[in-house]
Design an enzyme around this catalytic site. Structure first.
Site, mmCIF file in Angstrom:
data_model
loop_
_atom_site.group_PDB
_atom_site.id
_atom_site.type_symbol
_atom_site.label_atom_id
_atom_site.label_comp_id
_atom_site.label_asym_id
_atom_site.label_seq_id
_atom_site.Cartn_x
_atom_site.Cartn_y
_atom_site.Cartn_z
ATOM 1 N N LYS A 1 -28.451 18.870 21.113
ATOM 2 C CA LYS A 1 -29.663 18.531 21.876
ATOM 3 C C LYS A 1 -30.917 18.694 21.020
ATOM 4 O O LYS A 1 -31.749 17.793 20.951
ATOM 5 C CB LYS A 1 -29.791 19.421 23.133
ATOM 6 C CG LYS A 1 -28.615 19.318 24.092
ATOM 7 C CD LYS A 1 -28.787 20.222 25.305
ATOM 8 C CE LYS A 1 -28.899 21.705 24.990
ATOM 9 N NZ LYS A 1 -27.670 22.293 24.399
ATOM 10 N N ARG B 1 -31.015 23.926 33.602
ATOM 11 C CA ARG B 1 -29.692 24.491 33.322
ATOM 12 C C ARG B 1 -28.988 24.958 34.590
ATOM 13 O O ARG B 1 -27.847 25.433 34.500
ATOM 14 C CB ARG B 1 -29.854 25.701 32.395
ATOM 15 C CG ARG B 1 -29.559 25.440 30.919
ATOM 16 C CD ARG B 1 -29.853 26.739 30.185
ATOM 17 N NE ARG B 1 -29.156 26.895 28.944
ATOM 18 C CZ ARG B 1 -29.666 26.579 27.758
ATOM 19 N NH1 ARG B 1 -30.831 26.003 27.666
ATOM 20 N NH2 ARG B 1 -28.968 26.833 26.668
ATOM 21 N N ARG C 1 -24.612 27.210 12.463
ATOM 22 C CA ARG C 1 -26.005 26.783 12.638
ATOM 23 C C ARG C 1 -26.964 27.737 11.920
ATOM 24 O O ARG C 1 -26.795 28.951 11.948
ATOM 25 C CB ARG C 1 -26.363 26.751 14.135
ATOM 26 C CG ARG C 1 -27.843 26.465 14.382
ATOM 27 C CD ARG C 1 -28.112 25.952 15.768
ATOM 28 N NE ARG C 1 -27.866 26.929 16.821
ATOM 29 C CZ ARG C 1 -27.993 26.646 18.122
ATOM 30 N NH1 ARG C 1 -28.334 25.436 18.514
ATOM 31 N NH2 ARG C 1 -27.744 27.579 19.018
ATOM 32 N N ARG D 1 -29.471 32.628 14.328
ATOM 33 C CA ARG D 1 -29.993 33.170 15.582
ATOM 34 C C ARG D 1 -29.152 34.357 16.038
ATOM 35 O O ARG D 1 -27.937 34.360 15.868
ATOM 36 C CB ARG D 1 -29.969 32.074 16.658
ATOM 37 C CG ARG D 1 -31.263 31.299 16.746
ATOM 38 C CD ARG D 1 -31.142 30.084 17.602
ATOM 39 N NE ARG D 1 -30.506 30.316 18.914
ATOM 40 C CZ ARG D 1 -30.354 29.364 19.836
ATOM 41 N NH1 ARG D 1 -30.794 28.135 19.597
ATOM 42 N NH2 ARG D 1 -29.769 29.631 20.972
ATOM 43 N N ARG E 1 -21.880 32.094 26.323
ATOM 44 C CA ARG E 1 -22.818 31.006 26.644
ATOM 45 C C ARG E 1 -22.065 29.755 27.099
ATOM 46 O O ARG E 1 -22.514 29.038 27.986
ATOM 47 C CB ARG E 1 -23.699 30.708 25.431
ATOM 48 C CG ARG E 1 -24.792 31.766 25.238
ATOM 49 C CD ARG E 1 -25.310 31.831 23.816
ATOM 50 N NE ARG E 1 -25.864 30.585 23.356
ATOM 51 C CZ ARG E 1 -25.881 30.198 22.081
ATOM 52 N NH1 ARG E 1 -25.368 30.975 21.142
ATOM 53 N NH2 ARG E 1 -26.416 29.058 21.750
HETATM 54 P P1 ADP Z 1 -28.078 22.408 20.787
HETATM 55 O O1 ADP Z 1 -29.576 22.275 20.748
HETATM 56 O O2 ADP Z 1 -27.448 21.456 21.750
HETATM 57 O O3 ADP Z 1 -27.631 23.810 21.015
HETATM 58 P P2 ADP Z 1 -28.199 21.828 17.906
HETATM 59 O O4 ADP Z 1 -28.943 20.528 17.835
HETATM 60 O O5 ADP Z 1 -28.917 23.053 17.523
HETATM 61 O O6 ADP Z 1 -27.525 21.985 19.363
HETATM 62 O O7 ADP Z 1 -26.886 21.663 17.017
HETATM 63 C C1 ADP Z 1 -25.984 22.750 16.861
HETATM 64 C C2 ADP Z 1 -25.498 22.794 15.415
HETATM 65 O O8 ADP Z 1 -24.653 21.662 15.164
HETATM 66 C C3 ADP Z 1 -26.603 22.716 14.371
HETATM 67 O O9 ADP Z 1 -26.209 23.521 13.281
HETATM 68 C C4 ADP Z 1 -26.666 21.242 13.990
HETATM 69 O O10 ADP Z 1 -27.079 21.074 12.635
HETATM 70 C C5 ADP Z 1 -25.204 20.811 14.157
HETATM 71 N N1 ADP Z 1 -25.062 19.444 14.658
HETATM 72 C C6 ADP Z 1 -25.854 18.782 15.542
HETATM 73 N N2 ADP Z 1 -25.384 17.544 15.800
HETATM 74 C C7 ADP Z 1 -24.234 17.423 15.071
HETATM 75 C C8 ADP Z 1 -23.267 16.361 14.901
HETATM 76 N N3 ADP Z 1 -23.401 15.191 15.548
HETATM 77 N N4 ADP Z 1 -22.230 16.589 14.068
HETATM 78 C C9 ADP Z 1 -22.104 17.786 13.424
HETATM 79 N N5 ADP Z 1 -22.973 18.812 13.536
HETATM 80 C C10 ADP Z 1 -24.033 18.630 14.352
HETATM 81 P P1 ADP Z 2 -28.497 26.494 23.044
HETATM 82 O O1 ADP Z 2 -28.891 25.060 23.216
HETATM 83 O O2 ADP Z 2 -27.925 26.803 21.709
HETATM 84 O O3 ADP Z 2 -27.672 27.029 24.166
HETATM 85 P P2 ADP Z 2 -31.201 27.330 23.770
HETATM 86 O O4 ADP Z 2 -32.106 27.504 22.642
HETATM 87 O O5 ADP Z 2 -31.372 26.138 24.648
HETATM 88 O O6 ADP Z 2 -29.747 27.423 23.171
HETATM 89 O O7 ADP Z 2 -31.246 28.606 24.715
HETATM 90 C C1 ADP Z 2 -31.090 29.912 24.189
HETATM 91 C C2 ADP Z 2 -31.092 30.919 25.342
HETATM 92 O O8 ADP Z 2 -32.359 30.872 26.009
HETATM 93 C C3 ADP Z 2 -30.070 30.658 26.431
HETATM 94 O O9 ADP Z 2 -28.802 31.218 26.123
HETATM 95 C C4 ADP Z 2 -30.736 31.335 27.636
HETATM 96 O O10 ADP Z 2 -30.585 32.744 27.582
HETATM 97 C C5 ADP Z 2 -32.202 31.021 27.416
HETATM 98 N N1 ADP Z 2 -32.592 29.761 28.067
HETATM 99 C C6 ADP Z 2 -33.025 28.620 27.453
HETATM 100 N N2 ADP Z 2 -33.285 27.663 28.362
HETATM 101 C C7 ADP Z 2 -32.999 28.203 29.584
HETATM 102 C C8 ADP Z 2 -33.038 27.718 30.915
HETATM 103 N N3 ADP Z 2 -33.421 26.454 31.192
HETATM 104 N N4 ADP Z 2 -32.662 28.552 31.910
HETATM 105 C C9 ADP Z 2 -32.300 29.822 31.663
HETATM 106 N N5 ADP Z 2 -32.219 30.336 30.430
HETATM 107 C C10 ADP Z 2 -32.571 29.542 29.388
#
Ligand code: ADP
Ligand code: ADP
Ligand code: ZN
Length: 215
Positions: free
Chosen positions: A13, A88, A127, A160, A171
């Site tokens: 995302k 979420r 990541r 992170r 998660r």
């Molecule tokens: P999210 O915001 O949904 O948690 P991220 O965009 O941070 O996900 O992506 C999670 C990890 O996977 C990052 O290290 C990113 O560089 C990697 N990543 C994102 N998209 C892809 C993909 N299409 N193929 C492989 N790795 C990816």
């Molecule tokens: P990822 O896409 O890797 O799950 P985010 O950066 O979106 O991580 O979120 C990290 C953390 O921040 C989540 O595990 C949660 O604790 C909190 N968080 C983020 N967005 C929300 C939301 N919309 N509602 C509740 N908690 C959230």
């Protein structure tokens, strides 16, 4: 363009949202980034949120709903926005509906990125995130030009606190219970487009753009 990027932790995302902000010149609204900034600054909200985040749980709905309600009223959201990591839960989606109605705005599309659980774990454990701007990289799938430094701002890349295997599993479980119902929620509203998130980053971007053109 008013979009939601839906998908489990690690689906891509943030990666896709950052590419879309450049293409459409609209802001990425990431509740995760906003919460991490509040934690870093040590604001009262950050202090409250930290324990939930470290445990891999969700921050209470009223906190994130308030963040998004304020953020969407800023001037830079006039042309549109990309919501990343919000909503979420069903109550968050209901609250968003009210906020948008009050602002007289409508969502254009909800993009659901679909990725296998095993791939998610590999993505999240590998990541690396920019301490300054929040951009994500990956040790093998999205390697920065200079090791340990962000391509966008040269900030330091770190792992992170919540990208540890045990917290990741928690998660993913929370995603399945609390967030997955939103796929049907938005399908019911006629807004959902599913995208195969297993493809390479650039291919996923192309699929997203084609889903947006189809709407
Ligand atoms: P999210 O915001 O949904 O948690 P991220 O965009 O941070 O996900 O992506 C999670 C990890 O996977 C990052 O290290 C990113 O560089 C990697 N990543 C994102 N998209 C892809 C993909 N299409 N193929 C492989 N790795 C990816
Ligand atoms: P990822 O896409 O890797 O799950 P985010 O950066 O979106 O991580 O979120 C990290 C953390 O921040 C989540 O595990 C949660 O604790 C909190 N968080 C983020 N967005 C929300 C939301 N919309 N509602 C509740 N908690 C959230
Ligand atoms: Zn950076």
């Amino acid at each position: 363009m008013k979009l939601i990027l839906l998908g489990p932790p690690g689906a891509g995302k943030g990666t896709q949202a950052k590419m879309l902000t450049e293409r459409f010149d609209i802001p990425q609204v990431s509740t995760g980034d906003i919460l991490r900034a509040a934690v870093k600054e040590g604001t009262p909200m950050g202090v409250k949120a930290k324990s939930f985040m470290d445990a891999g749980g969700l921050v209470p709905d009223e906190v994130v709903v308030g963040i998004v309600h304020e953020r969407l009223q800023k001037d830079d959201c006039v042309k549109g926005f990309i919501l990343d990591g919000f909503p979420r839960t069903v109550p968050q989606a209901d609250a968003l509906k009210q906020t948008l109605a009050a602002l007289d705005k409508n969502l254009d599309k909800v993009l659901s990125l679909e990725v296998d659980t095993e791939a998610l774990i590999g993505r999240l454990t590998g990541r690396r995130t920019c301490r300054e701007c929040g951009r994500g990289f990956h040790v093998t799938f999205d390697v920065p030009e200079v090791e340990g430094k962000c391509d966008s701002c040269a900030g330091e890349l770190v792992q992170r606190d919540d990208d540890q295997e045990e917290t990741i599993r928690k998660r993913l479980e929370v995603y399945g219970q609390q967030t997955m119902p939103l796929v049907d929620y938005y399908r019911g509203e006629g807004l959902l487009a599913t995208v195969d998130g297993m493809l390479d980053i650039d291919v996923v971007q192309a699929e997203i753009l084609s889903a947006l053109r189809a709407s």
